[in-house]
Structure formats: structure tokens, C-alpha cells
Scaffold this active site. Structure first.
Site, mmCIF file in Angstrom:
data_model
loop_
_atom_site.group_PDB
_atom_site.id
_atom_site.type_symbol
_atom_site.label_atom_id
_atom_site.label_comp_id
_atom_site.label_asym_id
_atom_site.label_seq_id
_atom_site.Cartn_x
_atom_site.Cartn_y
_atom_site.Cartn_z
ATOM 1 N N CYS A 5 0.680 -1.332 0.129
ATOM 2 C CA CYS A 5 -0.047 0.029 0.147
ATOM 3 C C CYS A 5 0.945 1.218 0.019
ATOM 4 O O CYS A 5 2.058 1.281 -0.099
ATOM 5 C CB CYS A 5 -0.790 -0.056 1.256
ATOM 6 N N CYS A 241 13.099 -4.560 -1.585
ATOM 7 C CA CYS A 241 12.304 -5.295 -2.659
ATOM 8 C C CYS A 241 12.811 -4.532 -4.122
ATOM 9 O O CYS A 241 12.201 -3.524 -4.281
ATOM 10 C CB CYS A 241 10.830 -5.110 -2.362
ATOM 11 N N ASP A 353 8.774 -5.378 -21.073
ATOM 12 C CA ASP A 353 7.901 -5.339 -19.729
ATOM 13 C C ASP A 353 8.662 -5.457 -18.482
ATOM 14 O O ASP A 353 9.849 -5.788 -18.390
ATOM 15 C CB ASP A 353 6.947 -6.484 -19.886
ATOM 16 N N ASP A 354 7.891 -4.856 -17.505
ATOM 17 C CA ASP A 354 8.831 -4.854 -16.267
ATOM 18 C C ASP A 354 8.726 -6.138 -15.491
ATOM 19 O O ASP A 354 10.002 -6.325 -14.958
ATOM 20 C CB ASP A 354 8.126 -3.901 -15.106
ATOM 21 N N CYS A 390 5.648 -14.713 -3.050
ATOM 22 C CA CYS A 390 5.815 -13.523 -2.332
ATOM 23 C C CYS A 390 5.190 -13.446 -1.062
ATOM 24 O O CYS A 390 3.664 -13.378 -1.069
ATOM 25 C CB CYS A 390 5.776 -12.069 -2.880
ATOM 26 N N CYS A 450 16.044 -8.378 -1.185
ATOM 27 C CA CYS A 450 15.113 -9.642 -0.989
ATOM 28 C C CYS A 450 15.061 -10.257 -2.420
ATOM 29 O O CYS A 450 14.742 -9.493 -3.165
ATOM 30 C CB CYS A 450 13.765 -9.287 -0.492
ATOM 31 N N CYS A 453 11.604 -14.376 -4.162
ATOM 32 C CA CYS A 453 10.555 -14.928 -5.306
ATOM 33 C C CYS A 453 11.275 -15.596 -6.462
ATOM 34 O O CYS A 453 10.969 -16.086 -7.313
ATOM 35 C CB CYS A 453 9.768 -13.848 -5.829
HETATM 36 S S1 SF4 Z 1 9.835 -11.955 -2.568
HETATM 37 FE FE1 SF4 Z 1 9.997 -10.875 -4.572
HETATM 38 S S2 SF4 Z 1 8.303 -9.424 -4.803
HETATM 39 FE FE2 SF4 Z 1 8.296 -10.018 -2.648
HETATM 40 S S3 SF4 Z 1 9.616 -8.813 -1.391
HETATM 41 FE FE3 SF4 Z 1 10.895 -10.193 -1.982
HETATM 42 S S4 SF4 Z 1 11.877 -9.421 -3.996
HETATM 43 FE FE4 SF4 Z 1 9.871 -8.438 -3.510
#
Ligand code: SF4
Length: 475
Positions: A5, A241, A353-354, A390, A450, A453
Site C-alpha cells: 500500500c 524489494c 515489460d517490467d 511473495c 530480498c 521470489c
Molecule cells: S519476494 Fe520478490 S516481490 Fe516479494 S519482497 Fe521479495 S523480491 Fe519483492
């Protein structure tokens, strides 16, 4: 609660009314959540609505009555729970503590058992309420917010960037020790007003200067004496992230001192260097991939053109598809994209694309381009292959919905992943970025991110992670 958010907080030392600031700040954070919005201003009931910020005349009337020098606000993108007023923020705790939260609490059950020692915990309690109740317990006992956050930080697992309006009229802001989600501090001199915002783009709209990011593990307190800060955790590896840079955040924002637009352009250039692709024209998937497509074009010397247009002037056409809560609504928005035939007809088209997460939007885009006569389609993704869910703030909670997992399960070879996804999407080529290219493009070392994913390594969480079903997450 799992929410990706936008939050805002404002404290005017000059006693100016801040409700309009909150609303304008939320409008500039609309890209972080389109489901609901709300504000809490000192001395007033919280005001919450479904839909986009200030979407009817009643809002202007009601917000106009909310006079006060301190308050918080929130726009919501849900990844758990349905789109209801009850689930919207700010959440009221007790009589007069308000909390607005961007992030994920992954150990709600443990927190609930601590809270239930003092408060009745209903089955419908949200994680944000649990955080609020736990903070209330701790503050009541220790009379000190720093101690309360030090203890909460040891107990809580997951991500949070939050703003709190206390019953004493203080504005608090806290960012988890890993720094998953962004949060920054700004100041507007003329109105002597401090701001806390998810992104610095909100400060620009409010004509405030960016002071700095809230540090991971930092608590900021703003009251009549100005702003003071405390570290409730230090020395923990960061886990920012990277999705914030490639997709989520606004191009004008600065995260960790890095401009999102520049980062996207550099990521596009990294993709071009990696794949050395030829083609007639480069087009972005609107809107967030545009800077990356430009970077790809500059590096490859293949011309950049607009080839896909969002249905901006249609109802809902300008919304962001990825953050819509259900698949049908995501697809509805993508289907309103139209191709510019003169750009793509008979051409060898490079599409940037992203990310390619579920593959459903990409598939619709490919269909639109083929219908417009594209001769060849090569699709590039600025984000590496996403194979794991995620649990720290983005809405893809299961492996089964991810195209990479669906078409190549545990395959780690990037060339083979590219081929399998290209075949599934029925395009001539797919080129995913790799972690190194993403990190170089953003300008932060890999260890600062991070990447759960992508890698399946969830060690940035304190406790072993249990994968859940979409039904468990969304009901
Ligand atoms: S898992 Fe992927 S999308 Fe989620 S916070 Fe970590 S890097 Fe970001």
C-alpha cells in the site's frame, strides 16, 4: 494482512490543517493502491472510502471538516482479505490510536496469542489490529515507544512500513529492520510541516523537501518539539524489494537515494547488453516499462516507439492492472490496451515489460500485437524469472499461479526458462533479466535485496515459511 500500500503522515508545527495535505499525498501515492483510501486526523473519526482517492463530492465536504495539525492516511492494495471498508486503513485501535500499514505480518498467530493475554481477539482480527494492540500493551507497560518497538521487532516477522497517530497527538513512523518497503521523511518549510511518505513522489506534490529515507529498524517520532529518531534494531542484513524499482514505485521517486526512472533506464540497458538482440522497433508495455524500453533502445540503437496505448480515457482504463485484486479485473484493464498498427505492422518488434509474473497479461498483449500485424515478437522482462511466492507484500502467494513454475518447475538454466516461457506465450523469443543485471541496473549490491521470489531463499524472514493457498490468503 498482506498489503502493498501507500502510507502518508503529516505533522504541522505551525498548526496548519493537514487533512488536504494527506489527501494530496494519497493522490500522489495512488499507484500503490486503488482499492480504498482513508485518513485519520487528530480529534476526528477516521474517514475511509472504497475506490480511488476523493472520488465524489461528499469526500470534499467531509474532508473539509477535518481540521487538525496531525494525521495519517493510506491507500490499499490487498493481498489478503477482501476489498471492504472494515479491511481498509487507517485502523482504529481502542479509542484513539490509528495505524496505517504497508507490509506483511507472517506470524500473526504468535502475535495473536500475546495480544489475547490482555485483549479479546476475534477470529476476524487483522494483522494490523494485532500490531496495534500489541504496541498498546507494550506502551502501557513501558511508557516508551522505543522500548515498545524493540520488543515488537523481536516478536514480529515480516515487512512493515507504518505510520501511527497516537492518542497524545504524536506522529510515529517505523520501518522494519530489513527495509523491505520504502518510507521517507520530508519537510515543507512554508507550512512548517513534517511528512512521512511511502515514496518521495508524494513530497514533490506537497512541495516538501526530501530529508532522507527512514532507515531499516528506525522509529521516527514527530511531536510539538520537532522530530526525533531511535534505532530499535541495527546490524541486520537489508532486504529491499527490487520490485519497487522495476514496477511498483513512481518514476520520480528516490528509494535509498536512487531515482526509480534512472534505475529503470539502466536496467533496460543491461537487458540490451545481455541479449544483443536485433529487431526493427522497441516498444514498452505501458506504463512502468517505458523507461526500461528507452534504456534498451539507447544501448541497442534500435528505435524506441510507442506501440501499445492504455485506455486512459475509458472508465478504469488508466488503472494499474497488476494491483487489481482479482484476475478478471486485471484482464479487463489489459484488454483495454490497443496497438498502434503503424508502429508494429510487419515489424520485428522488441517488447519490454517490467516483469512476467503469471503470464496472463503478457499473453493478452501478445494477442493484441499479433492482431495488429507484428511479424516477429521478442519479449524482454526487466525482472528475473519469478518461481516462488511473495510473502512480504506482493500479491502472488502461490507457486501454481507463476508462469515460470508452471512451464519449467525447477529448471534453473536461464536459456531453457526463456525458451519454455516463449513457447507458452507463443512468441519468438523471451529474455528475462538475471539477478546481476537487475542489481547493476538499480545500483545496489545483490546482498541489499530480498530476492526470495527468484531464489526461493526466505532467510530474510525469522521463522521457516509455510506456503499457503490463494484461498487461505484471499478467502
Ligand atoms: S519476494 Fe520478490 S516481490 Fe516479494 S519482497 Fe521479495 S523480491 Fe519483492
Amino acid at each position: 494482512m498482506r498489503e502493498k500500500c501507500g502510507v502518508i503522515g503529516a505533522y504541522s508545527l505551525g498548526d496548519y490543517d493537514i487533512s488536504q495535505f494527506l489527501v494530496r499525498g494519497l493522490e500522489s501515492l495512488q499507484h500503490r493502491g486503488q482499492e480504498s483510501w482513508g485518513i485519520a486526523v487528530i480529534g476526528h473519526e477516521v474517514y475511509k472510502k472504497l475506490g480511488l482517492v476523493m472520488n465524489d463530492l461528499g469526500d470534499t465536504y467531509n474532508v473539509g471538516k477535518m481540521h487538525g495539525n496531525v494525521g495519517i492516511g493510506h491507500v490499499r492494495y490487498s493481498t489478503k482479505g477482501s476489498t471492504t471498508i472494515e479491511n481498509s486503513h487507517p485502523i482504529t485501535i481502542g479509542k484513539s490510536l490509528y495505524i496505517a500499514h504497508n507490509g506483511t505480518v507472517v506470524n500473526a498467530e504468535e502475535l495473536a496469542s500475546k495480544v489475547s493475554e490482555q485483549f479479546y481477539v476475534s477470529t476476524s482480527v487483522t494483522d494490523t489490529e494485532l500490531v496495534g494492540f500489541r504496541l498498546t500493551q507494550l506502551f502501557t507497560k513501558y511508557k516508551d515507544w522505543q522500548t515498545a518497538f524493540e520488543i515488537l521487532n523481536r516478536e514480529i516477522d515480516g515487512s512493515y512500513s507504518m505510520v501511527i497517530l497516537t492518542e497524545n497527538g504524536e506522529l510515529l513512523a517505523a520501518r522494519d529492520e530489513r527495509g523491505f518497503r520504502p518510507l521517507c521523511i520530508g519537510y515543507q518549510e512554508e507550512k512548517e510541516t513534517y511528512f512521512i511518505a511511502s515514496e518521495s513522489c508524494a513530497l514533490d506534490f506537497l512541495e516538501a523537501s526530501l530529508i532522507r529515507d527512514v532507515k531499516p529498524g528506525e522509529l521516527v517520532k514527530i511531536d510539538k518539539d520537532g522530530f526525533s529518531t531511535f534505532m530499535f534494531s541495527t546490524g541486520v542484513k537489508h532486504a529491499h524489494c527490487p520490485f519497487e524499482y522495476t514496477y511498483f514505485s513512481y518514476p520520480s521517486s528516490y528509494l535509498e537515494g536512487i531515482n526509480v526512472y534512472i534505475a529503470r533506464k539502466r536496467i533496460g540497458a543491461e537487458l540490451a547488453k545481455k541479449y544483443q538482440s536485433d529487431g526493427d522497433v522497441i516498444i514498452p508495455v505501458p506504463d512502468s516499462a517505458r523507461p526500461a524500453a528507452q534504456g534498451f533502445s539507447v544501448e541497442s540503437k534500435i528505435p524506441f516507439e510507442e506501440g501499445l496505448m492504455k485506455g486512459r480515457y475509458r472508465k478504469r482504463g488508466s488503472l494499474r492492472s497488476f494491483i487489481e485484486p482479482i484476475q478478471k479485473r486485471r484482464e479487463e484493464i489489459v484488454k483495454k490496451v490497443t496497438a498502434i498498427k503503424s508502429t508494429v505492422e510487419g515489424k520485428d518488434v522488441i517488447v519490454v515489460d517490467d516483469s512476467i509474473v503469471r503470464g496472463t497479461s503478457s499473453s493478452i498483449i501478445v494477442g493484441i500485437l499479433k492482431k495488429a500485424g507484428a511479424k516477429k515478437i521478442r519479449l524482454f522482462s526487466t525482472f528475473p524469472p519469478i518461481r516462488y511466492p511473495c510473502y512480504t507484500g506482493i500479491d502472488f502467494p502461490t507457486q501454481e499461479e507463476l508462469i515460470v513454475f508452471k512451464v519449467c518447475k525447477d529448471e534453473k538454466d536461464l536459456n531453457l526458462i526463456n525458451k519454455a516461457v516463449a513457447s507458452a506465450l507463443e512468441v519468438d523469443f523471451v529474455g528475462y533479466n538475471d539477478i546481476e543485471g537487475l542489481s547493476r541496473g538499480i545500483g545496489l549490491p545483490i546482498k541489499e535485496f530480498c530476492l526470495s521470489c527468484v531464489t526461493g531463499d526466505y532467510s530474510c524472514l525469522k521463522y521457516p515459511l509455510k506456503f499457503r493457498t490463494r484461498k487461505e490468503m484471499k478467502g
